[in-house]
Design an enzyme around this catalytic site. Structure first.
Site, short mmCIF file in Angstrom:
data_model
loop_
_atom_site.label_atom_id
_atom_site.label_comp_id
_atom_site.label_asym_id
_atom_site.label_seq_id
_atom_site.Cartn_x
_atom_site.Cartn_y
_atom_site.Cartn_z
N TYR A 8 0.84 -1.21 0.00
CA TYR A 8 0.00 0.00 0.00
C TYR A 8 0.87 1.25 0.00
O TYR A 8 0.65 2.18 -0.78
CB TYR A 8 -0.90 -0.03 1.23
CG TYR A 8 -1.77 1.19 1.43
CD1 TYR A 8 -2.98 1.33 0.76
CD2 TYR A 8 -1.40 2.19 2.34
CE1 TYR A 8 -3.80 2.44 0.97
CE2 TYR A 8 -2.20 3.29 2.55
CZ TYR A 8 -3.40 3.41 1.86
OH TYR A 8 -4.20 4.51 2.08
N LYS B 5 1.07 4.21 -2.80
CA LYS B 5 0.81 5.62 -2.48
C LYS B 5 2.03 6.49 -2.77
O LYS B 5 1.89 7.65 -3.17
CB LYS B 5 0.37 5.75 -1.02
CG LYS B 5 -1.00 5.15 -0.74
CD LYS B 5 -2.08 5.76 -1.60
CE LYS B 5 -3.48 5.34 -1.18
NZ LYS B 5 -4.54 5.98 -2.00
#
Length: 252
Positions: free
Chosen positions: A154, A158
């Site tokens: 993740y 990002k």
């Protein structure tokens, strides 16, 4: 700030941060396309917008499916005649040590958090370029700036969104298109509640809250104000920037 008569697509706005952004945009006069894979949530957001006197359209859209993303943009244009703003908000994760991740989890996290925003951005750019106007706000995360234990892939996605934002901002500046990035810190949303269930999750929430100088988690409306500013013409000379909205949890 004024978004009167602007048309905005906000992905993942059937709840959480996305819903907060949608309601803020509606209060500023925008027509809001609430796009979410959870169509029931999208319709609920539209109901809240209409109760507040705003207008919008609910679409059940899976941003990992490029054909659905293209249909989302086509439907927006056929309904409202134009598009001014894209907010790439939809995201998903679970908290789990990297060594316990499955390749299937990696694929899902990458598809939602990196490929999805890429699909959405490409789908709107031809219209923005033709009009020589457009605002794109990508919702990244402080995890993409400083890392986050239990969110390795993740965080990688990002971080990729931050770099993607800067590059598209450079390429699109000649067309007067603004592209910026907002990085929320820990935010009180249904997704956060879902991924921090149980005793261990409660300890994680407590630790995050204590780490924030304001001693609280963000609320969706805290993020929404920053996004609305970047979507407005008040931010017309701002592009390629990354704004952390984290109550001072991270500072740069």
């Amino acid at each position: 700030m004024n978004l009167q008569d602007k048309v905005a697509i906000i992905t993942g706005s059937g709840g959480g941060i996305g819903r907060g952004i949608a309601l803020k945009f509606g209060s500023l006069g925008a027509k809001v396309v609430v796009a979410d894979v959870k169509f029931a949530g999208a319709k609920e957001t539209i109901s809240l917008l209409e109760k507040a006197g705003a207008k919008g359209l609910a679409l059940g859209t899976d941003i990992t499916d490029r054909a659905q993303v293209q249909d989302m943009v086509k439907t927006t244009l056929s309904t409202f005649g134009k598009l001014d703003i894209l907010v790439n908000n939809a995201g998903w994760d679970i908290i789990e040590p990297f060594t316990q991740n499955s390749p299937e989890l990696w694929d899902k996290v990458i598809a939602i958090n990196l490929k999805g925003p890429i699909y959405c951005t490409r789908a709107v750019l031809d219209h923005f370029i033709e009009r020589k106007y457009g605002k794109i706000i990508n919702i990244s995360s402080d995890a993409g700036r400083v890392g986050s234990s239990g969110e390795a892939v993740y965080s990688a996605c990002k971080g990729g969104i931050i770099a993607f934002t800067k590059t598209i901002a450079r390429e699109m500046a000649r067309y007067q298109i603004n592209v910026n990035c907002v990085c929320p810190g820990p935010t009180d949303t249904p997704l956060l509640a879902e991924i921090t269930k149980g005793e261990t999750g409660a300890k994680i929430i407590d630790a995050m809250t204590k780490a924030v100088p304001f001693r609280r988690l963000a609320k969706p409306e805290d993020i929404a104000g920053a996004v609305a500013f970047l979507a407005s013409d008040d931010a017309g000379f701002i592009t390629g920037q990354t704004l952390s909205v984290s109550g001072g949890l991270t500072m740069s």
